[in-house]
Design a protein around this motif. Structure first.
Motif: not given
Length: 287
Positions: A124-127, A131, A225-227
């Motif tokens: 996911s683009e969220k880390s 999440n 938007s990834s880490s």
């Protein structure tokens, strides 16, 4: 004896794996170490892990699996600390997007008989652990890159675990893995980040581009938007493949520019049509 699984790193993928194992192997004991104490506290609160380790210590002795789930450069650094806790039944693995560096370190340390590289092709683009979700791994390819000295019994066991959590195991040579992921994973992230930075640097003083950026732009740049830490590590550890792939891609872009400069309408149509057909042929390409 109850099977025990260890996690070094409990971020998005580590957390998702831990949740999947807790779901499908509820009797397993799960021990985890992470520098982020909030992640450990939340995983403990959710009963995903049984032991929150403050360091890599005896809690990791007698594990059936040890998953290295930190950024790729950190995973390599942790290997040496884990050697004293490995036993003949243990499968040492990782979830990194780059494999060559960790395989080389495993060979150097003489621990090939324990190691099977792993890479769940999901995310996911969220880390971060907050999440993480077990379902992220469902129906996702899970690449295994066995070391030369690891037993077939361990490979079969790992494949079975992957299948049980509803992911799809596939075995690759680690060098082949790094070239493939360099093309279908690392290059798209670089393109997305490049496009976002290009728009940022090209925007008007009133930021009209930012204000008017709509669904298409947001869809194609979502992964930007990834880490940044994770992608910094990936670019440095897979730099030879990425450099080669970028050189080929830049040449390809130049060919597209020439096609547009020449005003060849049929060639432009055929180019877009070819991409449409191939994109629609991808597994699950319904959107």
């Amino acid at each position: 004896m109850k099977e025990k699984v260890g996690f070094i790193g409990l971020g998005l993928i580590g957390g998702s794996l831990a949740k999947a194992i807790r779901t499908y192997f509820p009797d397993y004991e799960i021990v985890a170490f992470d520098k982020n104490k909030e992640a450990l506290a939340l995983a403990t609160q959710e009963s995903v892990i049984d032991v929150a380790a403050t360091t890599i210590d005896d809690n990791f002795r007698n594990c059936s699996y040890i998953f290295l789930c930190a950024p790729v450069a950190f995973n390599v650094a942790y290997l040496k600390q884990l050697t004293e806790y490995l036993n003949d039944a243990c499968i040492l693995t990782d979830v990194g997007s780059v494999k060559t560096n960790i395989h080389k370190e495993v060979i150097k340390l003489g621990i090939e008989k324990y190691f099977i590289g792993g890479h769940p092709m999901a995310g996911s683009e969220k880390s971060g652990y907050a999440n993480s979700k077990a379902m992220i791994l469902e129906n996702a390819y899970f690449v295994l890159t066995p070391s030369k000295e690891v037993s077939q019994e361990k490979i079969d066991k790992y494949e079975q675990l992957v299948s049980t959590i509803h992911a799809l195991p596939i075995i690759l040579d680690y060098k082949e893995h790094d070239y493939i992921t360099g093309t279908i994973s690392h290059l798209p992230h670089i393109i997305a980040a490049t496009l976002v930075n290009y728009v940022k640097d090209s925007d008007t003083k009133s930021e009209l581009m930012k204000r008017l950026a709509a669904g298409g732009f947001k869809d194609i740049t979502r992964i930007a938007s990834s880490s940044p830490t994770m992608w910094q590590h990936i670019c440095l550890k897979n730099k030879d493949n990425i450099s080669q792939i970028l050189a080929s891609y830049i040449k390809y872009l130049e060919e597209v520019k020439s096609m547009i400069d020449s005003g060849d309408g049929q060639a432009i149509y055929d180019w877009f049509d070819s991409s449409r057909i191939y994109r629609n042929s991808l597994p699950g390409a319904s959107s």
